[in-house]
Design an enzyme around this catalytic site. Structure first.
Site, mmCIF file in Angstrom:
data_model
loop_
_atom_site.group_PDB
_atom_site.id
_atom_site.type_symbol
_atom_site.label_atom_id
_atom_site.label_comp_id
_atom_site.label_asym_id
_atom_site.label_seq_id
_atom_site.Cartn_x
_atom_site.Cartn_y
_atom_site.Cartn_z
ATOM 1 N N ASP A 1 0.873 -1.172 0.000
ATOM 2 C CA ASP A 1 0.000 0.000 0.000
ATOM 3 C C ASP A 1 0.908 1.219 0.000
ATOM 4 O O ASP A 1 1.965 1.188 0.638
ATOM 5 C CB ASP A 1 -0.886 0.010 1.254
ATOM 6 C CG ASP A 1 -1.984 1.064 1.194
ATOM 7 O OD1 ASP A 1 -1.653 2.268 1.111
ATOM 8 O OD2 ASP A 1 -3.171 0.703 1.239
ATOM 9 N N VAL B 1 -2.208 1.095 12.904
ATOM 10 C CA VAL B 1 -1.792 -0.306 12.860
ATOM 11 C C VAL B 1 -1.720 -0.798 11.418
ATOM 12 O O VAL B 1 -0.780 -1.501 11.040
ATOM 13 C CB VAL B 1 -2.703 -1.204 13.722
ATOM 14 C CG1 VAL B 1 -2.252 -2.653 13.665
ATOM 15 C CG2 VAL B 1 -2.720 -0.717 15.173
ATOM 16 N N TYR B 2 -2.675 -0.414 10.586
ATOM 17 C CA TYR B 2 -2.652 -0.807 9.173
ATOM 18 C C TYR B 2 -1.377 -0.297 8.509
ATOM 19 O O TYR B 2 -0.686 -1.045 7.809
ATOM 20 C CB TYR B 2 -3.886 -0.246 8.457
ATOM 21 C CG TYR B 2 -3.874 -0.484 6.969
ATOM 22 C CD1 TYR B 2 -4.267 -1.709 6.441
ATOM 23 C CD2 TYR B 2 -3.461 0.510 6.088
ATOM 24 C CE1 TYR B 2 -4.247 -1.942 5.076
ATOM 25 C CE2 TYR B 2 -3.438 0.292 4.722
ATOM 26 C CZ TYR B 2 -3.832 -0.934 4.225
ATOM 27 O OH TYR B 2 -3.808 -1.150 2.862
ATOM 28 N N SER B 3 -1.048 0.977 8.728
ATOM 29 C CA SER B 3 0.145 1.561 8.118
ATOM 30 C C SER B 3 1.415 0.868 8.601
ATOM 31 O O SER B 3 2.331 0.599 7.818
ATOM 32 C CB SER B 3 0.213 3.062 8.409
ATOM 33 O OG SER B 3 -0.894 3.732 7.838
ATOM 34 N N LYS C 1 1.630 -2.612 6.921
ATOM 35 C CA LYS C 1 2.038 -2.529 5.518
ATOM 36 C C LYS C 1 3.503 -2.107 5.405
ATOM 37 O O LYS C 1 4.215 -2.560 4.510
ATOM 38 C CB LYS C 1 1.129 -1.579 4.730
ATOM 39 C CG LYS C 1 -0.265 -2.147 4.493
ATOM 40 C CD LYS C 1 -0.246 -3.414 3.662
ATOM 41 C CE LYS C 1 -1.647 -3.843 3.249
ATOM 42 N NZ LYS C 1 -1.658 -5.019 2.364
#
Length: 193
Positions: free
Chosen positions: A87, A99-101, A104
């Site tokens: 991403d 957390v997503y960042s 990734k």
């Protein structure tokens, strides 16, 4: 060409080698692994719980590692490749998606580490999408907010799923001397973030 449906609970680690072995049993070999499964939702600071951490890190980082590990012997045998769907926010974190960042960002490091670990037999690369499909939850339905995001792309438009598919195909079929790389497919958005 034949197709087979092989299912597994990806967050159940013991099921991953079984899924890989069943795939090899169905087709007789394994040439490519594309790690595309992902959870995506906001986790602002102060609202991150263990469940969100486990889910987002699990789908975006842990599963790609363990699937790659289970597939590696088969991929080595066939000089195969792995493509991880990363991403653009791995390098430029999105506010409220902590957390997503982070997950990734870890997937970028995993991609490069696997390229180092599995070469020369297996190539490992990543594709880093920008605005391709809008998330399905209500936070992304505001047309004005969408237009602001689209305006940050140099091409001033949303990409298509086919843009990602063509890039993955390029890495799998037409890039035998490319490994350890992340290709941004984002209409130039990462240059203006």
């Amino acid at each position: 060409e034949s197709v087979a449906l092989v299912q597994a609970d990806l967050l159940n680690m013991p099921s991953l080698p079984t899924m890989v072995n069943e795939t090899v049993r169905q087709f007789g070999r394994l040439d490519v692994l594309i790690n595309n499964a992902s959870s995506f939702y906001p986790t602002p600071v102060g609202e991150v719980g263990e469940h969100e951490w486990e889910d987002l890190m699990g789908t975006n980082l842990k599963i790609p590692l363990f699937l790659s590990q289970a597939a590696a012997p088969h991929l080595r045998r066939n000089h195969g490749c792995i493509v991880n769907i990363v991403d653009i926010h791995a390098d430029r974190p999105m506010r409220n998606y902590l957390v997503y960042s982070v997950a990734k960002g870890g997937l970028v490091a995993l991609t490069r580490s696997l390229a180092s670990e599995l070469g020369p037999e297996v190539r490992v690369n990543g594709v880093s999408p920008g605005v391709i499909l809008w998330p399905e939850d209500e936070r992304w339905t505001d047309e004005l907010a969408r237009q602001r995001i689209i305006h940050t792309t140099l091409l001033k438009r949303v990409g298509e799923p086919e843009d990602i598919a063509r890039t993955v195909r390029f890495l799998v079929i037409d890039a035998p001397y490319v490994t350890g790389q992340i290709i941004a497919v984002d209409g130039g958005r990462s240059l203006s973030l």
